[in-house]
Design a protein around this motif. Sequence first.
Motif, PDB file in Angstrom:
ATOM      1  N   PRO A  53       0.811  -1.219   0.000  1.00 53.66           N
ATOM      2  CA  PRO A  53       0.000   0.000   0.000  1.00 53.66           C
ATOM      3  C   PRO A  53       0.847   1.272   0.000  1.00 53.66           C
ATOM      4  O   PRO A  53       0.505   2.250  -0.673  1.00 53.66           O
ATOM      5  CB  PRO A  53      -0.827  -0.137   1.287  1.00 53.66           C
ATOM      6  N   GLN A  54       1.930   1.264   0.755  1.00 56.36           N
ATOM      7  CA  GLN A  54       2.896   2.366   0.748  1.00 56.36           C
ATOM      8  C   GLN A  54       4.263   1.755   0.423  1.00 56.36           C
ATOM      9  O   GLN A  54       4.991   1.345   1.326  1.00 56.36           O
ATOM     10  CB  GLN A  54       2.923   3.090   2.088  1.00 56.36           C
ATOM     11  N   PRO A  55       4.609   1.699  -0.854  1.00 54.35           N
ATOM     12  CA  PRO A  55       5.804   0.958  -1.264  1.00 54.35           C
ATOM     13  C   PRO A  55       7.084   1.468  -0.603  1.00 54.35           C
ATOM     14  O   PRO A  55       7.423   2.647  -0.722  1.00 54.35           O
ATOM     15  CB  PRO A  55       5.852   1.193  -2.783  1.00 54.35           C
ATOM     16  N   PRO A  56       7.793   0.592   0.115  1.00 55.27           N
ATOM     17  CA  PRO A  56       9.091   0.990   0.674  1.00 55.27           C
ATOM     18  C   PRO A  56      10.117   1.140  -0.452  1.00 55.27           C
ATOM     19  O   PRO A  56       9.986   0.541  -1.522  1.00 55.27           O
ATOM     20  CB  PRO A  56       9.470  -0.187   1.590  1.00 55.27           C
ATOM     21  N   ILE A  57      11.137   1.935  -0.216  1.00 52.82           N
ATOM     22  CA  ILE A  57      12.239   2.043  -1.152  1.00 52.82           C
ATOM     23  C   ILE A  57      13.084   0.773  -1.042  1.00 52.82           C
ATOM     24  O   ILE A  57      13.461   0.362   0.059  1.00 52.82           O
ATOM     25  CB  ILE A  57      13.090   3.284  -0.853  1.00 52.82           C
ATOM     26  N   VAL A  58      13.376   0.167  -2.173  1.00 55.06           N
ATOM     27  CA  VAL A  58      14.229  -1.014  -2.179  1.00 55.06           C
ATOM     28  C   VAL A  58      15.685  -0.554  -2.093  1.00 55.06           C
ATOM     29  O   VAL A  58      16.127   0.287  -2.879  1.00 55.06           O
ATOM     30  CB  VAL A  58      14.016  -1.853  -3.451  1.00 55.06           C
ATOM     31  N   GLN A  59      16.402  -1.091  -1.126  1.00 50.05           N
ATOM     32  CA  GLN A  59      17.796  -0.730  -0.928  1.00 50.05           C
ATOM     33  C   GLN A  59      18.695  -1.878  -1.367  1.00 50.05           C
ATOM     34  O   GLN A  59      18.532  -3.015  -0.930  1.00 50.05           O
ATOM     35  CB  GLN A  59      18.043  -0.403   0.544  1.00 50.05           C
ATOM     36  N   ALA A  60      19.647  -1.573  -2.264  1.00 54.01           N
ATOM     37  CA  ALA A  60      20.555  -2.594  -2.778  1.00 54.01           C
ATOM     38  C   ALA A  60      21.682  -2.849  -1.790  1.00 54.01           C
ATOM     39  O   ALA A  60      22.209  -1.916  -1.165  1.00 54.01           O
ATOM     40  CB  ALA A  60      21.131  -2.161  -4.115  1.00 54.01           C
ATOM     41  N   ASP A  61      22.059  -4.114  -1.662  1.00 50.47           N
ATOM     42  CA  ASP A  61      23.184  -4.489  -0.817  1.00 50.47           C
ATOM     43  C   ASP A  61      23.959  -5.584  -1.529  1.00 50.47           C
ATOM     44  O   ASP A  61      23.450  -6.703  -1.701  1.00 50.47           O
ATOM     45  CB  ASP A  61      22.700  -4.961   0.556  1.00 50.47           C
ATOM     46  N   VAL A  62      25.180  -5.276  -1.950  1.00 51.04           N
ATOM     47  CA  VAL A  62      25.968  -6.241  -2.728  1.00 51.04           C
ATOM     48  C   VAL A  62      26.323  -7.477  -1.907  1.00 51.04           C
ATOM     49  O   VAL A  62      26.643  -8.529  -2.483  1.00 51.04           O
ATOM     50  CB  VAL A  62      27.259  -5.593  -3.281  1.00 51.04           C
ATOM     51  N   ARG A  63      26.246  -7.383  -0.587  1.00 46.15           N
ATOM     52  CA  ARG A  63      26.559  -8.540   0.246  1.00 46.15           C
ATOM     53  C   ARG A  63      25.525  -9.647   0.117  1.00 46.15           C
ATOM     54  O   ARG A  63      25.768 -10.792   0.524  1.00 46.15           O
ATOM     55  CB  ARG A  63      26.696  -8.106   1.703  1.00 46.15           C
ATOM     56  N   LEU A  64      24.363  -9.323  -0.465  1.00 49.47           N
ATOM     57  CA  LEU A  64      23.310 -10.310  -0.673  1.00 49.47           C
ATOM     58  C   LEU A  64      23.409 -10.996  -2.031  1.00 49.47           C
ATOM     59  O   LEU A  64      22.526 -11.752  -2.413  1.00 49.47           O
ATOM     60  CB  LEU A  64      21.939  -9.653  -0.523  1.00 49.47           C
ATOM     61  N   ARG A  65      24.482 -10.724  -2.761  1.00 49.19           N
ATOM     62  CA  ARG A  65      24.678 -11.403  -4.041  1.00 49.19           C
ATOM     63  C   ARG A  65      24.858 -12.914  -3.855  1.00 49.19           C
ATOM     64  O   ARG A  65      25.250 -13.386  -2.793  1.00 49.19           O
ATOM     65  CB  ARG A  65      25.928 -10.864  -4.750  1.00 49.19           C
ATOM     66  N   GLU A  66      24.616 -13.624  -4.960  1.00 54.67           N
ATOM     67  CA  GLU A  66      24.880 -15.059  -4.997  1.00 54.67           C
ATOM     68  C   GLU A  66      26.372 -15.324  -4.794  1.00 54.67           C
ATOM     69  O   GLU A  66      27.214 -14.417  -4.918  1.00 54.67           O
ATOM     70  CB  GLU A  66      24.408 -15.621  -6.351  1.00 54.67           C
ATOM     71  N   ARG A  67      26.700 -16.534  -4.452  1.00 55.63           N
ATOM     72  CA  ARG A  67      28.103 -16.948  -4.375  1.00 55.63           C
ATOM     73  C   ARG A  67      28.802 -16.699  -5.712  1.00 55.63           C
ATOM     74  O   ARG A  67      28.220 -16.934  -6.784  1.00 55.63           O
ATOM     75  CB  ARG A  67      28.167 -18.430  -4.023  1.00 55.63           C
ATOM     76  N   ALA A  68      30.022 -16.204  -5.670  1.00 55.27           N
ATOM     77  CA  ALA A  68      30.829 -16.056  -6.874  1.00 55.27           C
ATOM     78  C   ALA A  68      31.353 -17.429  -7.283  1.00 55.27           C
ATOM     79  O   ALA A  68      31.972 -18.127  -6.474  1.00 55.27           O
ATOM     80  CB  ALA A  68      31.982 -15.094  -6.627  1.00 55.27           C
ATOM     81  N   PHE A  69      31.106 -17.804  -8.523  1.00 52.90           N
ATOM     82  CA  PHE A  69      31.482 -19.132  -8.996  1.00 52.90           C
ATOM     83  C   PHE A  69      32.613 -19.129 -10.012  1.00 52.90           C
ATOM     84  O   PHE A  69      32.924 -20.174 -10.587  1.00 52.90           O
ATOM     85  CB  PHE A  69      30.259 -19.846  -9.577  1.00 52.90           C
ATOM     86  N   GLY A  70      33.258 -17.997 -10.246  1.00 51.08           N
ATOM     87  CA  GLY A  70      34.419 -17.960 -11.117  1.00 51.08           C
ATOM     88  C   GLY A  70      34.156 -18.575 -12.478  1.00 51.08           C
ATOM     89  O   GLY A  70      33.209 -18.197 -13.172  1.00 51.08           O
ATOM     90  N   GLU A  71      34.994 -19.556 -12.860  1.00 49.62           N
ATOM     91  CA  GLU A  71      34.891 -20.175 -14.183  1.00 49.62           C
ATOM     92  C   GLU A  71      33.653 -21.051 -14.347  1.00 49.62           C
ATOM     93  O   GLU A  71      33.328 -21.452 -15.474  1.00 49.62           O
ATOM     94  CB  GLU A  71      36.152 -20.989 -14.481  1.00 49.62           C
ATOM     95  N   PHE A  72      32.967 -21.355 -13.274  1.00 47.69           N
ATOM     96  CA  PHE A  72      31.700 -22.089 -13.383  1.00 47.69           C
ATOM     97  C   PHE A  72      30.614 -21.231 -14.034  1.00 47.69           C
ATOM     98  O   PHE A  72      29.680 -21.760 -14.646  1.00 47.69           O
ATOM     99  CB  PHE A  72      31.196 -22.514 -12.002  1.00 47.69           C
ATOM    100  N   GLU A  73      30.694 -19.932 -13.879  1.00 51.43           N
ATOM    101  CA  GLU A  73      29.610 -19.042 -14.323  1.00 51.43           C
ATOM    102  C   GLU A  73      29.458 -19.099 -15.842  1.00 51.43           C
ATOM    103  O   GLU A  73      30.436 -19.005 -16.578  1.00 51.43           O
ATOM    104  CB  GLU A  73      29.863 -17.621 -13.834  1.00 51.43           C
ATOM    105  N   GLY A  74      28.228 -19.260 -16.274  1.00 52.84           N
ATOM    106  CA  GLY A  74      27.930 -19.395 -17.693  1.00 52.84           C
ATOM    107  C   GLY A  74      27.931 -20.827 -18.180  1.00 52.84           C
ATOM    108  O   GLY A  74      27.430 -21.114 -19.275  1.00 52.84           O
ATOM    109  N   ARG A  75      28.477 -21.747 -17.405  1.00 51.72           N
ATOM    110  CA  ARG A  75      28.495 -23.159 -17.773  1.00 51.72           C
ATOM    111  C   ARG A  75      27.261 -23.878 -17.219  1.00 51.72           C
ATOM    112  O   ARG A  75      26.731 -23.511 -16.177  1.00 51.72           O
ATOM    113  CB  ARG A  75      29.753 -23.847 -17.237  1.00 51.72           C
ATOM    114  N   SER A  76      26.875 -24.933 -17.890  1.00 53.90           N
ATOM    115  CA  SER A  76      25.818 -25.798 -17.373  1.00 53.90           C
ATOM    116  C   SER A  76      26.422 -26.781 -16.388  1.00 53.90           C
ATOM    117  O   SER A  76      27.640 -26.980 -16.346  1.00 53.90           O
ATOM    118  CB  SER A  76      25.147 -26.559 -18.517  1.00 53.90           C
ATOM    119  N   PHE A  77      25.568 -27.420 -15.611  1.00 51.11           N
ATOM    120  CA  PHE A  77      26.036 -28.448 -14.689  1.00 51.11           C
ATOM    121  C   PHE A  77      26.765 -29.563 -15.444  1.00 51.11           C
ATOM    122  O   PHE A  77      27.811 -30.051 -15.016  1.00 51.11           O
ATOM    123  CB  PHE A  77      24.867 -29.029 -13.897  1.00 51.11           C
ATOM    124  N   ALA A  78      26.205 -29.959 -16.582  1.00 53.83           N
ATOM    125  CA  ALA A  78      26.810 -31.035 -17.363  1.00 53.83           C
ATOM    126  C   ALA A  78      28.192 -30.629 -17.877  1.00 53.83           C
ATOM    127  O   ALA A  78      29.124 -31.448 -17.888  1.00 53.83           O
ATOM    128  CB  ALA A  78      25.901 -31.406 -18.531  1.00 53.83           C
TER     129      ALA A  78
END
Length: 216
Positions: free
Chosen positions: A73-98
């Motif tokens: 009803p009264q939308p709060p402002i969304v505050q970004a926090d980089v600490r809530l990012r997903e785990r960094a996966f390095g060379e895994f990122e962009g690859r499929s599980f297979a």
Amino acid sequence: MQVTRLLAVRHGETAWNADGRIQGHLDIPLNEQGLWQAGRAGAALADESIGAIYASDLQRAWQTAQAIAQAQPQPPIVQADVRLRERAFGEFEGRSFAQIETELPEDARRWRQRDPEFTPPGGGESLIQFRERVVPAAAELAARHPGQLVLLVAHGGVMDLLYRAATAQELQAPRSWQLGNATVNRLLWTPQGFSLVGWNDDAHLQQGTVLDESTS
């Protein structure tokens, strides 16, 4: 002592979720299903008196948080926090599980076994490093709002760590709990730590398929 009530929501689905590709810190938007899921989560939480909203700055979480905020009803402002990012996966990122299994079999083995000290090659985070980033951040955000309801919108890995913190599960313990897209998880926080109230509520998503995948 006042308790902080927490809603922890994983982002809606992305195309990479559907394809089984690791996202990590790569900034992938919601797909059509994910946008629908975010809207449904907003509708489900519209009657909740949310005092503050914090989200990962990655757009899949940010879009989900904005959809939930706009349903208030009264939308709060969304505050970004980089600490809530997903785990960094390095060379895994962009690859499929297979692909990871085929191209990096030893790394895949250590990942599957939840080796707490395993760091994905190319700038990834170990589970220990990830926990040291996420859990204190969530506690700090909760501590800012005693007696209020706070929404945290983040990623599957973040949800996993919050569940473990609330239930005293070790990092290497096999996961037996669900981490669905845009599901609602409820916790309490006091200076003594987190406790679990409810987990993976997906009643608002029954019209669609919810992917359970923890590394996005």
